[in-house]
Design a protein around this motif. Structure first.
Motif, PDB file in Angstrom:
ATOM      1  N   GLU A 118       0.695  -1.378   0.038  1.00  0.00           N
ATOM      2  CA  GLU A 118      -0.043   0.026  -0.032  1.00  0.00           C
ATOM      3  C   GLU A 118       0.900   1.124   0.088  1.00  0.00           C
ATOM      4  N   LEU A 119       1.811   1.166   0.669  1.00  0.00           N
ATOM      5  CA  LEU A 119       2.833   2.417   0.987  1.00  0.00           C
ATOM      6  C   LEU A 119       3.759   2.347  -0.278  1.00  0.00           C
ATOM      7  N   ILE A 120       3.724   1.380  -1.128  1.00  0.00           N
ATOM      8  CA  ILE A 120       4.800   1.431  -2.271  1.00  0.00           C
ATOM      9  C   ILE A 120       3.699   2.239  -3.272  1.00  0.00           C
ATOM     10  N   LEU A 121       2.414   1.616  -3.441  1.00  0.00           N
ATOM     11  CA  LEU A 121       1.350   2.044  -4.544  1.00  0.00           C
ATOM     12  C   LEU A 121       1.149   3.744  -4.143  1.00  0.00           C
ATOM     13  N   LEU A 122       0.983   4.055  -2.753  1.00  0.00           N
ATOM     14  CA  LEU A 122       0.992   5.486  -2.535  1.00  0.00           C
ATOM     15  C   LEU A 122       2.202   6.359  -3.187  1.00  0.00           C
ATOM     16  N   HIS A 127      31.315  12.126   5.852  1.00  0.00           N
ATOM     17  CA  HIS A 127      29.850  12.455   6.266  1.00  0.00           C
ATOM     18  C   HIS A 127      29.281  13.495   5.116  1.00  0.00           C
ATOM     19  N   SER A 128      29.757  14.553   4.774  1.00  0.00           N
ATOM     20  CA  SER A 128      29.275  15.466   3.981  1.00  0.00           C
ATOM     21  C   SER A 128      28.999  14.722   2.626  1.00  0.00           C
ATOM     22  N   VAL A 129      29.785  13.693   2.063  1.00  0.00           N
ATOM     23  CA  VAL A 129      29.343  13.254   0.729  1.00  0.00           C
ATOM     24  C   VAL A 129      28.366  11.838   1.066  1.00  0.00           C
ATOM     25  N   ALA A 130      28.430  11.281   2.274  1.00  0.00           N
ATOM     26  CA  ALA A 130      27.476  10.643   2.600  1.00  0.00           C
ATOM     27  C   ALA A 130      26.029  11.306   2.554  1.00  0.00           C
ATOM     28  N   GLU A 131      25.894  12.248   3.013  1.00  0.00           N
ATOM     29  CA  GLU A 131      24.649  13.070   3.094  1.00  0.00           C
ATOM     30  C   GLU A 131      24.161  13.515   1.767  1.00  0.00           C
ATOM     31  N   ASP A 132      24.992  13.813   0.835  1.00  0.00           N
ATOM     32  CA  ASP A 132      24.869  14.071  -0.281  1.00  0.00           C
ATOM     33  C   ASP A 132      24.118  12.929  -1.180  1.00  0.00           C
ATOM     34  N   VAL A 133      24.891  11.877  -0.975  1.00  0.00           N
ATOM     35  CA  VAL A 133      24.772  10.537  -1.695  1.00  0.00           C
ATOM     36  C   VAL A 133      23.084  10.190  -1.311  1.00  0.00           C
ATOM     37  N   VAL A 134      22.665  10.338   0.082  1.00  0.00           N
ATOM     38  CA  VAL A 134      21.343   9.603   0.471  1.00  0.00           C
ATOM     39  C   VAL A 134      20.486  10.774  -0.155  1.00  0.00           C
ATOM     40  N   HIS A 135      20.783  12.339  -0.084  1.00  0.00           N
ATOM     41  CA  HIS A 135      20.033  13.278  -0.860  1.00  0.00           C
ATOM     42  C   HIS A 135      19.670  12.982  -2.480  1.00  0.00           C
ATOM     43  N   ASP A 136      20.679  12.563  -3.037  1.00  0.00           N
ATOM     44  CA  ASP A 136      20.335  12.459  -4.336  1.00  0.00           C
ATOM     45  C   ASP A 136      19.662  11.096  -4.747  1.00  0.00           C
ATOM     46  N   ALA A 137      20.342  10.016  -3.883  1.00  0.00           N
ATOM     47  CA  ALA A 137      19.558   8.564  -4.109  1.00  0.00           C
ATOM     48  C   ALA A 137      18.104   8.826  -3.885  1.00  0.00           C
ATOM     49  N   PHE A 138      17.693   9.356  -2.850  1.00  0.00           N
ATOM     50  CA  PHE A 138      16.366   9.718  -2.521  1.00  0.00           C
ATOM     51  C   PHE A 138      15.552  10.225  -3.490  1.00  0.00           C
ATOM     52  N   ILE A 139      16.050  11.498  -4.034  1.00  0.00           N
ATOM     53  CA  ILE A 139      15.569  12.070  -5.252  1.00  0.00           C
ATOM     54  C   ILE A 139      15.100  10.867  -6.526  1.00  0.00           C
ATOM     55  N   LYS A 140      16.131  10.340  -6.609  1.00  0.00           N
ATOM     56  CA  LYS A 140      16.253   9.301  -7.647  1.00  0.00           C
ATOM     57  C   LYS A 140      14.737   8.350  -7.417  1.00  0.00           C
ATOM     58  N   VAL A 166      10.216   5.787  -8.525  1.00  0.00           N
ATOM     59  CA  VAL A 166       9.439   4.642  -8.067  1.00  0.00           C
ATOM     60  C   VAL A 166       8.233   4.116  -8.863  1.00  0.00           C
ATOM     61  N   SER A 167       7.925   4.747 -10.012  1.00  0.00           N
ATOM     62  CA  SER A 167       6.960   4.305 -10.795  1.00  0.00           C
ATOM     63  C   SER A 167       7.393   3.082 -11.538  1.00  0.00           C
ATOM     64  N   LYS A 168       8.919   3.073 -11.773  1.00  0.00           N
ATOM     65  CA  LYS A 168       9.350   1.920 -12.673  1.00  0.00           C
ATOM     66  C   LYS A 168       9.462   0.743 -11.986  1.00  0.00           C
ATOM     67  N   PHE A 169       9.435   0.934 -10.439  1.00  0.00           N
ATOM     68  CA  PHE A 169       9.652  -0.407  -9.543  1.00  0.00           C
ATOM     69  C   PHE A 169       8.578  -1.225  -9.784  1.00  0.00           C
ATOM     70  N   SER A 229      12.273  -7.218  -3.646  1.00  0.00           N
ATOM     71  CA  SER A 229      12.315  -6.436  -2.472  1.00  0.00           C
ATOM     72  C   SER A 229      12.439  -4.952  -3.024  1.00  0.00           C
ATOM     73  N   PHE A 230      11.551  -4.136  -2.263  1.00  0.00           N
ATOM     74  CA  PHE A 230      11.629  -2.789  -2.423  1.00  0.00           C
ATOM     75  C   PHE A 230      12.651  -2.318  -1.814  1.00  0.00           C
ATOM     76  N   ALA A 231      12.956  -2.766  -0.761  1.00  0.00           N
ATOM     77  CA  ALA A 231      14.239  -2.230   0.048  1.00  0.00           C
ATOM     78  C   ALA A 231      15.479  -2.509  -0.527  1.00  0.00           C
ATOM     79  N   GLY A 232      15.568  -3.662  -1.338  1.00  0.00           N
ATOM     80  CA  GLY A 232      16.766  -4.153  -1.863  1.00  0.00           C
ATOM     81  C   GLY A 232      16.896  -3.018  -3.222  1.00  0.00           C
ATOM     82  N   TRP A 233      15.836  -2.635  -3.936  1.00  0.00           N
ATOM     83  CA  TRP A 233      15.915  -1.667  -4.796  1.00  0.00           C
ATOM     84  C   TRP A 233      16.376  -0.449  -4.581  1.00  0.00           C
TER      85      TRP A 233
END
Lengths: 200, 192
Positions: free
Chosen positions: B14-18, B49-62, B67-70, B75-79
């Motif tokens: 349900e959460l993935i669908l939303l 630390h700063s690079v890791a934060e940037d990675v998380v930022h950019d990865a979540f935007i991606k 997400v529509s392509k998933f 597993s969603f977590a694996g994706w």
């Protein structure tokens, strides 16, 4: 013979059989397991420690929304371009229609009367179909790829039409092009049944 | 590994669908589920630390944009983890110009007594030790030993052969052992 480090790191069935018989490799495998357990333990400890990451959500949300907003602007710009092209296309059609009428009057000796009438009808029904599409787009816009594909198809036919009038080809050939143009526009008009399918 | 932590957590359909429908609250929930694990993974690979934060930022935007392509075939977590890993590896390649040693070079000079003793036993700060590994050794070592990636998956991520991943892992262990023994020796001779 003993297992290599790589074989020890990725144990296969054969490797396990060897371990059962070889004390030396069994000790090495035990050491590796102990090292791996410590590594996993450290990783889990790190995961449990709170990171300042929850504060970053607002920043990510803002970036995402900003990016989406930018995409909407780009998409709107594309639509404006489409409308501009449609208007130009409409004007071009009218000019071609007038030129066609004019040419029809002057060149009826070359074509039969029936062919000339058929051409005039083809041009007129083209204009009507285009008006229908314009009216439909206001209530039910097409997506970007549909718009682009329609634009490309119309551009190709319009160029062929211009060429046909320049080369003074027969009314029959011109009618065929106008009918082709109408069919392209027609395929983009959503009928009631198509609209229902889209909604479903 | 803990069953309900990090990327081991399951996300409801349900959460993935939303999220696929663009629901920003659903994205926020997903973010909070995986933010810490993503940060830990990015930091392990990038070591800053700063690079890791940037990675998380950019990865979540991606993740949000794609997400529509998933598709529900894994597993969603694996994706999500794969997106974070790729983003971190990209940064690593760009920032440190990782030297990917060719397979033939790596095969030479294998240390056979690598696991004759538990050389990690006396080490107090294992993280600090891992941070001293060279970037590509560290990345492959962490992906395989901590994150549980297979050699095949690592080979795909690095666009190299499986044997590259296997040999690099073995060499990373050799390097880690060397650093561990050196650190232990320094501690023994350090003035009290």
């Amino acid at each position: 013979m003993h297992l290599t480090n790589e074989q020890l790191l990725e144990l296969t069935e054969e490797g396990r059989e060897h371990l059962a018989q070889c004390d030396s490799c069994r000790i090495r495998a035990k050491n590796l397991s102990a090292i791996r357990a410590k590594l996993q333990n450290t990783a889990q400890k790190n995961l449990a420690q709170p990171k300042p990451m929850s504060d970053n959500w607002q920043q990510i949300k803002a970036s995402y929304q900003n990016k989406n907003h930018q995409q909407q602007i780009n998409s709107a710009n594309k639509k404006v371009t489409f409308w501009r092209n449609m208007t130009v296309g409409m004007a071009a059609s009218l000019v071609l229609f007038m030129a066609g009428q004019n040419y029809l009057l002057n060149s009826h000796q070359q074509d039969t009367f029936e062919q000339a009438v058929a051409l005039a009808k083809a041009v007129e029904s083209n204009s009507i179909t285009q008006s229908l599409l314009v009216a439909q787009l206001e209530s039910n816009p097409l997506n970007t790829s549909q718009v682009l594909s329609l634009q490309v198809e119309l551009d190709i036919i319009d160029k062929k039409l211009q060429q046909a009038y320049l080369e003074k080809v027969t009314s029959k050939e011109k009618s065929a092009l106008w009918q082709q143009r109408q069919a392209v526009i027609q395929s983009s008009i959503v009928t009631d049944s198509k609209a229902k399918i889209i909604k479903i | 590994m803990l069953k309900n932590s990090g990327f081991n957590q399951e996300v409801s359909k349900e959460l993935i669908l939303l999220a696929q429908q663009g629901d920003i609250d659903a994205f926020e929930q997903i973010y909070h589920l995986f933010a810490n694990a993503s940060y830990a993974l990015a930091f392990r690979i990038c070591n800053q630390h700063s690079v890791a934060e940037d990675v998380v930022h950019d990865a979540f935007i991606k993740i949000m944009n794609n997400v529509s392509k998933f598709r529900d075939d894994g597993s969603f977590a694996g994706w999500c983890r794969r997106i974070v890993t790729c983003e971190a590896l990209d940064r690593l390649k760009k920032s440190s110009r990782v030297h990917l040693v060719i397979d033939e070079d790596l095969i030479d000079g294998e240390e056979l007594d690598l696991f004759q003793q538990d050389w990690l036993d006396a080490v107090i700060d294992i993280d600090k030790l891992i941070q001293q590994l060279s970037p590509n050794y560290r990345a492959i070592f962490l992906l395989h030993e901590i994150e549980g990636y297979s050699h095949k998956e690592i080979a795909q991520l690095f666009e190299k052969s499986e044997s590259f991943s296997k040999v690099t892992l073995s060499r990373a262990y050799a390097s880690l052992k060397k650093i561990a023994l050196k650190t232990n020796q320094e501690l023994q001779y350090a003035p009290n």
